[in-house]
Design a protein around this motif. Structure first.
Motif, short mmCIF file in Angstrom:
data_model
loop_
_atom_site.label_atom_id
_atom_site.label_comp_id
_atom_site.label_asym_id
_atom_site.label_seq_id
_atom_site.Cartn_x
_atom_site.Cartn_y
_atom_site.Cartn_z
N GLY A 153 11.94 19.96 -4.15
CA GLY A 153 11.99 21.41 -3.90
C GLY A 153 10.62 22.04 -4.08
N VAL A 154 10.54 23.33 -4.03
CA VAL A 154 9.25 24.01 -4.17
C VAL A 154 8.88 24.09 -5.64
CG1 VAL A 154 8.03 26.20 -3.82
CG2 VAL A 154 9.49 25.27 -2.02
N ALA A 155 7.74 23.50 -5.96
CA ALA A 155 7.16 23.58 -7.30
C ALA A 155 8.18 23.39 -8.41
CB ALA A 155 6.43 24.91 -7.46
N GLU A 156 8.88 22.29 -8.36
CA GLU A 156 9.81 22.02 -9.46
C GLU A 156 9.12 21.20 -10.54
OE1 GLU A 156 12.91 18.83 -8.85
OE2 GLU A 156 12.27 19.03 -6.78
N PRO A 195 0.80 19.45 -0.30
CA PRO A 195 0.74 20.76 -0.97
C PRO A 195 1.94 21.00 -1.89
CG PRO A 195 0.12 20.99 1.33
CD PRO A 195 0.65 19.58 1.17
N GLU A 196 3.11 20.60 -1.43
CA GLU A 196 4.32 20.78 -2.23
C GLU A 196 4.29 19.89 -3.48
OE1 GLU A 196 8.86 20.15 -1.17
OE2 GLU A 196 7.76 21.22 0.41
N GLU A 200 -5.68 19.14 -0.81
CA GLU A 200 -4.27 18.94 -0.49
C GLU A 200 -3.97 19.01 1.01
OE1 GLU A 200 -5.66 21.62 -1.98
OE2 GLU A 200 -4.11 23.13 -2.37
N ALA A 204 1.88 21.36 -5.96
CA ALA A 204 2.46 22.53 -6.63
C ALA A 204 3.41 22.08 -7.74
CB ALA A 204 3.17 23.42 -5.62
N SER A 205 4.23 21.09 -7.46
CA SER A 205 5.15 20.57 -8.48
C SER A 205 4.40 19.91 -9.63
CB SER A 205 6.12 19.56 -7.87
OG SER A 205 7.00 20.22 -6.99
N GLU A 245 3.40 16.47 2.89
CA GLU A 245 4.11 16.89 1.67
C GLU A 245 3.18 17.13 0.49
OE1 GLU A 245 7.06 13.91 0.89
OE2 GLU A 245 8.54 14.94 2.14
#
Ligand code: NI
Length: 198
Positions: free
Chosen positions: A2-5, A31-32, A131, A35-36, A29
């Protein structure tokens, strides 16, 4: 993903920490993932986090430098709000290194364990992709150089205590034997649980 989990951090004893991570070719994938990884690192209170530490056998790590903690008595500021600089390094290569520095290191995969005697180069130059796959160069010294070398090592399956001179490494393993064994058990239990979910 998911987004930044916030992702579970792999502990000492998890075999992925000893494997060589693979180059990133597909950046779709990344960047995602980055973020995570930041979320996970902030949550855990770290200065760096590498792919293998969150179960990704990819050549990526994130790092951050923070503003000082507030004085005692002042309101606490969450770590995330204290970020001074943050970095995402994909497919990093250390192309220059010089100088020697001995300093303190810990690791989110070895929570609570530290050594004050970890030797590193004082200054490094690292070529990497961001990224989005754009080539970049970063020159760092002192603390940031130490973080970069520590995280780069994770991509090679190397942990900070491996860098200690043999006698100090032996001492580190001996002094922390019970704690390391506990982490190995926890890592095994996590992997069993993960296998059960599949
Ligand atoms: Ni580490």
């Amino acid at each position: 993903m998911g987004v930044a989990e916030v992702l579970p951090i792999r502990l000492y004893g998890d075999p992925i920490l000893r494997k060589k991570a693979r180059p990133v070719e597909d950046f779709s994938e990344i960047p995602e993932i980055a973020a995570s990884m930041f979320e996970t690192m902030f949550e855990a209170g770290g200065v760096g986090l590498a792919g293998p530490q969150v179960g990704l056998q990819k050549r990526i790590f994130v790092a951050a430098l923070y503003h000082d903690e507030p004085e005692e008595g002042e309101e606490e500021i969450p770590l995330k709000a204290r970020v001074k600089d943050q970095y995402v390094l994909v497919n990093p290569r250390i192309t220059f290194a010089e100088g020697e520095a001995v300093g303190t290191e810990g690791c989110l995969s070895l929570p609570g364990l530290y050594s004050d005697e970890v030797p590193r180069n004082f200054r490094v130059r690292v070529e990497y992709q961001d990224e989005h796959g754009e080539p970049k160069v970063l020159e760092a010294e002192d603390y940031l150089a130490r973080i970069i070398q520590h995280e780069f090592d994770h991509l090679e399956g190397v942990l900070f205590f491996d860098r200690l001179p043999p006698e100090l490494r032996r001492q580190f393993l001996e002094e922390n034997r019970a704690e390391l064994a506990r982490m190995q058990r926890e890592a095994k239990a996590f992997l069993r649980e993960l296998a059960g979910k599949r």
